[in-house]
Design an enzyme around this catalytic site. Structure first.
Site, mmCIF file in Angstrom:
data_model
loop_
_atom_site.group_PDB
_atom_site.id
_atom_site.type_symbol
_atom_site.label_atom_id
_atom_site.label_comp_id
_atom_site.label_asym_id
_atom_site.label_seq_id
_atom_site.Cartn_x
_atom_site.Cartn_y
_atom_site.Cartn_z
ATOM 1 N N GLY A 48 -3.645 0.271 -7.295
ATOM 2 C CA GLY A 48 -2.548 0.757 -6.462
ATOM 3 C C GLY A 48 -2.819 0.555 -4.979
ATOM 4 N N LYS A 49 -4.078 0.309 -4.631
ATOM 5 C CA LYS A 49 -4.492 0.110 -3.235
ATOM 6 C C LYS A 49 -3.883 1.176 -2.324
ATOM 7 C CE LYS A 49 -5.537 -4.784 -3.910
ATOM 8 N NZ LYS A 49 -5.227 -4.917 -5.340
ATOM 9 N N ARG A 50 -3.881 2.418 -2.809
ATOM 10 C CA ARG A 50 -3.282 3.515 -2.066
ATOM 11 C C ARG A 50 -4.111 3.843 -0.829
ATOM 12 N NH1 ARG A 50 0.517 2.041 -5.131
ATOM 13 N NH2 ARG A 50 1.638 3.553 -6.417
#
Lengths: 305, 305
Positions: free
Chosen positions: B105-107
């Site tokens: 998600g590379k949040r």
């Protein structure tokens, strides 16, 4: 293809602020939660319904006087896919009331995947013979750590659907300087990122001089706001950190140009939880939000002038 | 609280690879789409059901021989909240089959919001008197641009629920160097980020010497992989870019330590679309994925040895 639709709304409402809808359940009045839990149980569906009910009340109260909302994706994902459905319904509800919607998702990835995020949040997806807007926000916040090919797909979607993006440049949090303030030659990392925004924005010019590629620059760093305003003449700023995080009106005023445009200031908690300040019944949460929004507008407008 | 559960699975299967489930509709065999559209129409629900059906087939075929899947959030968000429901169901399905699930998600965000993302993807949320895991993945990819206070909430959740994170260090895309390769003093931006991973990881030590804070380092940059392997002895690597993006087995072998551990290599398209290589009927898409997974395992294991 630029942020002109947003700037038009700001001029129309004479209000350069955006309300962040970051709905933790704690922020939501008991009577709303009780009703939703009675109907759906203490479930993610119940939480998601409570949040939507709450959001509708806020949007109804402020839609005539505030140009935009900024729902923060994290607070919807926190309630599972049911929460994400509420994000979708909130976007639609606010747009139906004439508001500009900026989804705060800080998405980032390699090009092919960024195409999927662009489609998801700003564009349209093809399903068989149909074309559907999955979320259909007006703008999306993104993170530029992956460079140009993580941004290019967004520019295409912005062009096609008249949308905009905001790239993280100098964030409002305490540790933002750990990487962002470090020097690359004679420039900081956030200046390098700001320069990229100017470059990416060339593809999406706007009638007010601001492109479709905005930048996130925190209210908590007024000096950097002033510096970046001077250095990035075509980059519109989304300014978080006013209010609850400690940024004041005098500081955020530095984000605006000599014509009084160039930025939009976000407030989330102070608006959402305005009813908790002791002067309101929780049933009047929307009225409290309205009052805070008007106070904020006057505070910021008077600092700009 | 570390990535030990993942490393245990890698050892158990003798397979240091992960299958990325990035399901564009184009990747999905016609017979699956036809069935889903017949039942749900050409809608986001129909697309989401087709993807879940497809994912189940892949997971059933590979769950005994591959330790982990990595669903990429973007490809689920692209089909709206219905797509996000499929993300949830896919995570649960794979975990029920004994697989480790890394949500890609590379949040990233400021601390308070990162707490919400941590809760959403790795932790548990409180709803009234209930506690619920909204997505419940085993690990999450994140972006460290905001520094320590955007990472700290994740560390707390990892500790509490025995989960891990992977921080973007050197990404696999062509333009990754625009920012990541720039020099801060005598270090590149990606080295600075790598150093932060080592520091953050101190809070989550693991029995194999690798912490719960991994790093994403692309297969497309084998020199940097080798350099980072030497410099970050406690940081486990997630290596994207093998296969479709151009990274080869000899290159990715540099991500492993002298004991043959320290990394997991991702392949998405080559597995998902294996059935399109001319030797399979589309009905055998899962068998084709299995064959590719075995080929990949042998390719990488022989390069490590």
């Amino acid at each position: 293809m630029s942020l002109d639709r947003l700037i038009d709304k700001i001029k129309e409402t004479n209000n350069p602020t955006v309300v962040g809808l970051d709905p933790k359940l704690d922020y939501i009045p008991e009577f709303i939660k009780e009703k939703a839990f009675a109907e759906y149980g203490e479930t993610l569906k119940g939480a998601a319904e409570a949040i939507f009910e709450y959001n509708k009340g806020i949007i109804d109260a402020i839609c005539e006087v505030v140009p935009a909302i900024k729902p923060q994706a994290a607070y919807y994902e926190m309630y599972g896919f049911e929460g994400v459905e509420t994000l979708y319904k909130t976007i639609r509800y606010a747009q139906d009331k004439g508001m500009f919607v900026m989804t705060d998702g800080k998405r980032n990835d390699i090009g092919a995947t960024m195409e999927a995020y662009s489609t998801a949040h700003l564009g349209e997806v093809v399903v068989g013979s149909k074309t559907i807007a999955p979320f259909g926000a007006d703008a999306l916040t993104v993170n530029g750590y992956l460079g140009t090919d993580g941004i290019a797909p967004l520019l295409d979607v912005c062009k096609k659907f008249d949308k905009g993006i905001f790239v993280l440049v100098k964030t409002s949090n305490k540790s933002s300087g750990e990487l962002q303030d470090l020097k690359i030659g004679d420039k900081t990392v956030y200046e390098v990122m700001g320069d990229m925004c100017e470059k990416w924005g060339e593809e999406l010019p706007g009638k007010y001089g601001y492109s479709g590629v905005g930048a996130v620059v925190g209210a908590t760093y007024p000096e950097q706001l002033e510096e970046m305003r001077a250095k990035l003449p075509h980059t519109f700023f989304l300014v978080p950190g006013y209010g609850a995080q400690g940024g004041g009106a005098a500081g955020v005023a530095k984000a605006f140009d000599k014509n009084g445009i160039g930025a939009i200031v976000n407030s989330s908690r102070a608006v959402m939880c305005a009813y908790k300040n002791g002067n309101y019944d929780e049933k009047d949460y929307a009225k409290a939000a309205y009052d805070e929004v008007i106070r904020m507008r006057e505070d910021i407008n008077s600092a700009i002038k």
